[in-house]
Write a protein that holds these residues in place. Structure first.
Motif, PDB file in Angstrom:
ATOM      1  N   MET A 168      11.192 -42.652  30.727  1.00 48.73           N
ATOM      2  CA  MET A 168      11.181 -42.004  29.181  1.00 48.73           C
ATOM      3  C   MET A 168      10.084 -43.056  28.564  1.00 48.73           C
ATOM      4  N   VAL A 169       9.244 -42.383  27.735  1.00 49.85           N
ATOM      5  CA  VAL A 169       8.194 -42.911  27.031  1.00 49.85           C
ATOM      6  C   VAL A 169       8.179 -42.244  25.653  1.00 49.85           C
ATOM      7  N   SER A 170       8.352 -43.125  24.768  1.00 51.56           N
ATOM      8  CA  SER A 170       8.295 -42.568  23.325  1.00 51.56           C
ATOM      9  C   SER A 170       6.882 -42.713  22.732  1.00 51.56           C
ATOM     10  N   MET A 171       6.570 -41.350  22.269  1.00 46.82           N
ATOM     11  CA  MET A 171       5.309 -41.226  21.657  1.00 46.82           C
ATOM     12  C   MET A 171       5.151 -40.922  20.261  1.00 46.82           C
TER      13      MET A 171
ATOM     14  N   LEU B 258       3.921 -38.368  15.501  1.00 44.55           N
ATOM     15  CA  LEU B 258       2.769 -38.774  16.842  1.00 44.55           C
ATOM     16  C   LEU B 258       2.074 -40.098  16.437  1.00 44.55           C
ATOM     17  N   ILE B 259       2.203 -40.687  17.819  1.00 39.73           N
ATOM     18  CA  ILE B 259       1.172 -41.997  17.640  1.00 39.73           C
ATOM     19  C   ILE B 259      -0.163 -41.629  17.590  1.00 39.73           C
TER      20      ILE B 259
ATOM     21  N   THR C 252      -1.675 -49.659  16.715  1.00 36.55           N
ATOM     22  CA  THR C 252      -0.279 -49.406  16.843  1.00 36.55           C
ATOM     23  C   THR C 252       0.137 -48.342  15.613  1.00 36.55           C
ATOM     24  N   PRO C 253       1.266 -47.693  15.769  1.00 40.78           N
ATOM     25  CA  PRO C 253       2.098 -47.574  16.906  1.00 40.78           C
ATOM     26  C   PRO C 253       1.498 -47.174  18.130  1.00 40.78           C
TER      27      PRO C 253
END
Length: 259
Positions: free
Chosen positions: A204-207, A214-215, A225-226
């Motif tokens: 699982m990757v947080s975007m 949204l990044i 960043t983020p």
């Protein structure tokens, strides 16, 4: 096991569509990393929480049977889209935490589903390539019935199912409308891994940032960043980290940093 258990037919399981296209259906389906509960609406989600006796604070898992479905539901940047495309082409299980598209939110039934299928930031985990039995079901439900597919591991709370239909536990077995058995399929994904070391979850990757936004695009630049955060390791984590590194010069590894 009861008479509600059937063996996967190797394609689209019509019994699953019959149940999940109706209100409140709940089935157990095999995936690459073990068995999951699949539901398609608020009534089914309520049954899932009752069956698992779990808290409701986690982002919902939305199963996407096609990239077209993913793109119609989730907000993506071109880089995130590229990441999904590469995983799709290589048949790699991937889930990313993403915000919903405004027009997709409008498609969610006004029955309280929204509160159960996303977290307080209005994000969900959108998953692709989770295994052919469920992929076929999710694709047909979306394209033929306009219904979502929501997932949760078919585990007795705090225990894994070890990739065996016998491991889903009596409570989930008793409450499911249908159980699709495919132990051989699950084992074929990680054939050499003993039960103790096989992955029972997907990466699982947080975007999104802490607010659920949204990044930013990185465009090959450093120290942006983020950035993407790998928040759960799992099946094919090595391949996924390599693909992440190809697209994003900056990303973080924070296993267990769920919410």
């Amino acid at each position: 096991m009861s008479g509600k258990q059937i063996t996967w037919n190797g394609g689209l399981q019509p019994e699953a569509i019959d149940i999940l296209s109706q209100d409140g259906g709940m089935i157990v389906s095999p995936t690459k990393v073990g068995y999951i509960i699949m539901t398609s609406d608020k009534a089914g989600l309520e049954r899932k929480f009752e069956a698992k006796q779990r808290k409701r604070n986690k982002p919902g898992v939305v199963l996407c049977g096609s990239l077209e479905q993913l793109r119609s539901l989730a907000q993506l940047t071109p880089e995130i889209d590229q990441l999904y495309q590469q995983h799709w082409d290589q048949d790699i299980l991937l889930g990313c935490i993403l915000p919903w598209r405004e027009e997709a939110l409008a498609r969610i039934p006004a029955d309280g589903s929204k509160e159960l299928m996303m977290d307080g930031r209005q994000t969900s985990c959108f998953v692709i390539k989770f295994g052919r039995p469920g992929e076929n079901i999710a694709k047909a439900l979306w394209e033929d019935h306009g219904k979502f597919s929501f997932a949760s591991s078919a585990n007795p709370s705090g225990q894994g199912n070890r990739g065996l239909v016998e491991g889903i536990g009596e409570r989930i077995e008793a409450r499911a409308d249908l159980i699709i058995e495919a132990n051989d399929y699950v084992k074929s994904i990680q054939p050499n891994d003993e039960n103790k070391v096989r992955y029972e979850q997907g990466v699982m990757v947080s975007m999104v940032d802490s607010e659920g936004r949204l990044i930013p695009q990185q465009n090959g630049e450093r120290k942006i960043t983020p950035c993407p955060v790998l928040i759960r390791k799992g099946l094919d984590v090595d391949k996924i980290m390599a693909l992440l590194s190809d697209i994003f010069p900056s990303w973080d590894y924070r296993h267990g940093d769920y919410y």
